[in-house]
Scaffold this active site. Structure first.
Site, PDB file in Angstrom:
ATOM      1  N   GLU A   1       4.751  -3.994  -1.474  1.00 24.07           N
ATOM      2  CA  GLU A   1       5.564  -5.261  -0.617  1.00 24.07           C
ATOM      3  C   GLU A   1       4.678  -6.287  -0.620  1.00 24.07           C
ATOM      4  O   GLU A   1       3.623  -6.185  -0.577  1.00 24.07           O
ATOM      5  CB  GLU A   1       5.714  -4.644   0.760  1.00 24.07           C
ATOM      6  CG  GLU A   1       6.617  -3.643   1.002  1.00 24.07           C
ATOM      7  CD  GLU A   1       7.144  -3.426   2.472  1.00 24.07           C
ATOM      8  OE1 GLU A   1       6.794  -4.091   3.356  1.00 24.07           O
ATOM      9  OE2 GLU A   1       7.269  -2.131   2.725  1.00 24.07           O
TER      10      GLU A   1
ATOM     11  N   GLU B   1       3.224   2.821   5.298  1.00 20.64           N
ATOM     12  CA  GLU B   1       2.338   2.233   6.181  1.00 20.64           C
ATOM     13  C   GLU B   1       2.283   3.038   7.592  1.00 20.64           C
ATOM     14  O   GLU B   1       2.684   2.806   8.555  1.00 20.64           O
ATOM     15  CB  GLU B   1       3.160   0.639   6.725  1.00 20.64           C
ATOM     16  CG  GLU B   1       3.223  -0.078   5.490  1.00 20.64           C
ATOM     17  CD  GLU B   1       3.648  -1.550   6.191  1.00 20.64           C
ATOM     18  OE1 GLU B   1       4.058  -1.532   7.238  1.00 20.64           O
ATOM     19  OE2 GLU B   1       3.505  -2.584   5.465  1.00 20.64           O
TER      20      GLU B   1
ATOM     21  N   ASN C   1       0.848  -2.747   0.644  1.00 23.29           N
ATOM     22  CA  ASN C   1       1.896  -3.771   1.082  1.00 23.29           C
ATOM     23  C   ASN C   1       0.947  -4.868   1.745  1.00 23.29           C
ATOM     24  O   ASN C   1       0.085  -4.628   2.735  1.00 23.29           O
ATOM     25  CB  ASN C   1       2.580  -3.261   2.471  1.00 23.29           C
ATOM     26  CG  ASN C   1       3.693  -2.335   1.943  1.00 23.29           C
ATOM     27  OD1 ASN C   1       3.962  -2.111   0.626  1.00 23.29           O
ATOM     28  ND2 ASN C   1       4.281  -1.625   2.757  1.00 23.29           N
TER      29      ASN C   1
ATOM     30  N   ARG D   1      12.002  -0.133  -5.528  1.00 25.85           N
ATOM     31  CA  ARG D   1      11.483   0.774  -4.581  1.00 25.85           C
ATOM     32  C   ARG D   1      12.607   0.909  -3.185  1.00 25.85           C
ATOM     33  O   ARG D   1      12.775  -0.080  -2.685  1.00 25.85           O
ATOM     34  CB  ARG D   1      10.183   0.411  -4.016  1.00 25.85           C
ATOM     35  CG  ARG D   1       9.646   1.033  -2.868  1.00 25.85           C
ATOM     36  CD  ARG D   1       8.217   0.499  -2.331  1.00 25.85           C
ATOM     37  NE  ARG D   1       7.885   1.297  -1.284  1.00 25.85           N
ATOM     38  CZ  ARG D   1       7.358   0.794  -0.101  1.00 25.85           C
ATOM     39  NH1 ARG D   1       7.580  -0.466   0.027  1.00 25.85           N
ATOM     40  NH2 ARG D   1       7.088   1.571   1.048  1.00 25.85           N
TER      41      ARG D   1
ATOM     42  N   TYR E   1       0.786  -9.036   2.851  1.00 28.49           N
ATOM     43  CA  TYR E   1       1.323 -10.185   3.297  1.00 28.49           C
ATOM     44  C   TYR E   1       0.193 -11.395   3.526  1.00 28.49           C
ATOM     45  O   TYR E   1       0.414 -12.368   2.876  1.00 28.49           O
ATOM     46  CB  TYR E   1       2.375  -9.926   4.650  1.00 28.49           C
ATOM     47  CG  TYR E   1       3.489  -9.043   4.172  1.00 28.49           C
ATOM     48  CD1 TYR E   1       4.823  -9.867   3.915  1.00 28.49           C
ATOM     49  CD2 TYR E   1       3.574  -7.690   4.097  1.00 28.49           C
ATOM     50  CE1 TYR E   1       5.751  -8.945   3.471  1.00 28.49           C
ATOM     51  CE2 TYR E   1       4.752  -6.990   4.029  1.00 28.49           C
ATOM     52  CZ  TYR E   1       5.771  -7.596   3.793  1.00 28.49           C
ATOM     53  OH  TYR E   1       6.817  -6.984   3.268  1.00 28.49           O
TER      54      TYR E   1
ATOM     55  N   HIS F   1       9.704   6.228   5.569  1.00 33.17           N
ATOM     56  CA  HIS F   1       9.405   4.994   5.937  1.00 33.17           C
ATOM     57  C   HIS F   1      10.263   4.733   7.415  1.00 33.17           C
ATOM     58  O   HIS F   1      11.061   4.148   7.722  1.00 33.17           O
ATOM     59  CB  HIS F   1      10.426   3.824   4.999  1.00 33.17           C
ATOM     60  CG  HIS F   1      10.017   2.523   5.116  1.00 33.17           C
ATOM     61  ND1 HIS F   1       9.762   1.700   3.845  1.00 33.17           N
ATOM     62  CD2 HIS F   1       9.823   1.578   6.068  1.00 33.17           C
ATOM     63  CE1 HIS F   1       9.292   0.615   4.084  1.00 33.17           C
ATOM     64  NE2 HIS F   1       9.541   0.467   5.427  1.00 33.17           N
TER      65      HIS F   1
HETATM   66  C1  FCB Z   1       6.467  -3.826   6.407  1.00 39.96           C
HETATM   67  C2  FCB Z   1       7.720  -2.898   6.372  1.00 39.96           C
HETATM   68  C3  FCB Z   1       8.977  -3.236   5.861  1.00 39.96           C
HETATM   69  C4  FCB Z   1       9.238  -4.697   6.370  1.00 39.96           C
HETATM   70  C5  FCB Z   1       8.316  -5.566   6.160  1.00 39.96           C
HETATM   71  C6  FCB Z   1       8.526  -7.013   6.532  1.00 39.96           C
HETATM   72  O1  FCB Z   1       5.654  -3.716   7.401  1.00 39.96           O
HETATM   73  O2  FCB Z   1       7.119  -1.633   5.558  1.00 39.96           O
HETATM   74  O3  FCB Z   1       9.833  -2.480   6.194  1.00 39.96           O
HETATM   75  O4  FCB Z   1       9.633  -4.719   7.511  1.00 39.96           O
HETATM   76  O5  FCB Z   1       7.087  -5.502   6.763  1.00 39.96           O
END
Ligand code: FCB
Length: 450
Positions: free
Chosen positions: A356, A168, A294, A78, A296, A122
């Site tokens: 992500e 995002e 995405n 990607r 985390y 992006h």
């Molecule tokens: C996300 C972003 C990516 C990177 C990661 C750690 O929010 O999409 O560009 O910064 O975090």
């Protein structure tokens, strides 16, 4: 039983990057400036005064990283396109050399059997559109975004089938226009909601355009997603958590999947309500082929009495005593299951790609030509095992993209935050493959039916 989590046949195993974070070549071959090119030059905005002028130099050499992807047996990648490399002012004239760069990149990926997933936006807004319309504050930008999508799809659509319109939109609107930590650096809650609405409108217009040009295209959007917990089980913190969920997650999900923004959010934030014209929500909510997620970690919300209208603020750090047993306090692999459960039960169980997921170097030790990043190995192991469970529970997840392929320009943290599968020496551009990448290769190899 394999020691590695197992995924359905045809699953995509990749990594993710973004143009501004890796390409460099910020003025090369007719590229126009973006808001990030401008923002990094403002004193004090980026740690150590770092910039993406050179970044990881992939504008001049993408092959090195593609060879590493191939060696690690990944089957997808990607990456994003820099709008102002292709359309230097954001609208109007097209830069053939910019398009040619992406065309060569796509060919080099396909040559190695790696499927390209392209993100069209992006965060690196052409400076020209910022000067004219303040980027997505202006409704015009949504239309120019669709025009730019058309240029790209006409050139690459014969070979590229997976398109992500935006990355995002919450982060771009919030960090860029509300708190000013990202380009363009505004601090204006009115701008926030205009940007959010016009980003989604641009997404919808681009989806229409892409479909009209490429009948077999798979089109989606990538959202950041956070399970949100109250900092403590009190009615005020619980309310703060519900409100943060509306603001960060549901505004986007409801717009895209229910053609309406949550009234519980906009009612309370009435002064900032964006202007929605008839037809906008239908454009936004037209059918897509997948949801990019995405993910985390989770967030904890607190009631903050002095913050007008919102009364809510979030933080990744949990209250004392809560911590993942292997990964520490700020990790929450279980969120993979919680989020996909929500999509199954409330948003029609869309096809999902995890576009992500990853972590910073925590304990990495460089030893000759090896980088021992034990923490990242454990992180991937935990999160991918949770993802395997989410699929077993019924989520339709078709791919996973680790953030990120190479240590890169991590926005306001500059180069200080290393998240890559390959370590980058930012003086020499030399790459060293980290242990986690070898672990990922072994995971990929362990799949029964690749
Ligand atoms: C996300 C972003 C990516 C990177 C990661 C750690 O929010 O999409 O560009 O910064 O975090």
């Amino acid at each position: 039983m394999s020691e590695f989590p197992q995924f359905p046949k045809g699953f995509y195993f990749g990594s993710a990057t973004a143009a501004y974070q890796i390409e460099g070549g910020w003025k090369a071959d007719g590229k126009g400036p973006s808001t990030w090119d401008t923002f990094v030059r403002k004193p004090g905005k980026i740690k150590n005064g770092d910039t993406g002028d050179v970044a990881c130099n992939t504008y001049n050499d993408f092959q090195t990283d593609i060879d590493i992807m191939a060696e690690m047996e990944m089957n997808a990648y990607r990456f994003s396109i820099a709008w102002s490399r292709v359309v230097p002012k954001g609208k109007g004239a097209v830069n053939a050399k910019g398009l040619d760069y992406y065309s060569r990149l796509v060919d080099a990926l396909l040559e190695k059997g790696i499927t390209p997933f392209i993100t069209l936006f992006h965060w690196d807004m052409p400076q020209g559109l910022y000067s004219d319309y303040r980027g997505f504050v202006g409704r015009e930008t949504s239309g120019y975004f669709a025009d730019y999508a058309e240029v790209v799809v006409k050139s690459l659509g014969d070979r590229v089938k997976h398109w992500i319109t935006l990355n995002e939109p919450w982060e771009h609107a919030f960090f860029g226009y509300f708190v000013g930590e990202h380009a363009p650096g505004e601090t204006n809650p009115w701008a926030y909601f205009k940007v959010a609405h016009h980003e989604l409108l641009g997404h919808g217009m681009a989806v229409e355009r892409i479909r009209s040009l490429s009948s077999d295209a798979q089109v989606g959007i990538t959202l950041s997603q956070f399970p949100i917990y109250p900092y403590a089980e009190t009615p005020k913190h619980q309310d703060a958590a519900r409100f943060a969920d509306l603001f960060m997650n549901r505004f986007y999900l409801d717009g895209l999947y229910k053609a309406q923004y949550p009234e519980a959010l906009l009612g309370r934030l009435w002064p900032f309500r964006p202007k929605v014209r008839p037809g906008d929500m239908a454009t936004i909510a037209q059918k897509t082929d997948f949801l990019g997620v995405n993910y985390y970690t989770r967030q904890y919300a607190r009631h903050v009495w002095y913050l007008p209208f919102f009364r809510s603020w979030v933080d990744r750090e949990p209250p004392p005593g809560i911590s993942h047993p292997v990964l520490g306090s700020q990790a929450y692999p279980e969120g993979m299951c919680e989020l996909t459960k929500r999509y199954r039960e409330e948003y029609g169980n869309p096809v999902v790609y995890i576009t992500e997921n990853g972590c910073g170097d925590f304990d990495a030790v460089v030893e000759g030509d090896r980088v021992h990043d034990e923490h990242r190995v454990k992180y991937l192991q935990q999160y991918l095992t949770a993802l395997e469970r989410a699929i077993a529970e019924g989520a339709d997840v078709r791919g996973y993209f680790m953030w990120t392929m190479v240590d890169n320009f991590e926005w306001s943290s500059g180069f200080s935050h290393r998240m890559g599968f390959a370590r980058v020496d930012h003086e020499t551009q030399a790459r060293t493959i980290k242990d986690s990448a070898y672990w990922y290769r072994d995971l990929i190899r362990s799949q029964p039916q690749r």
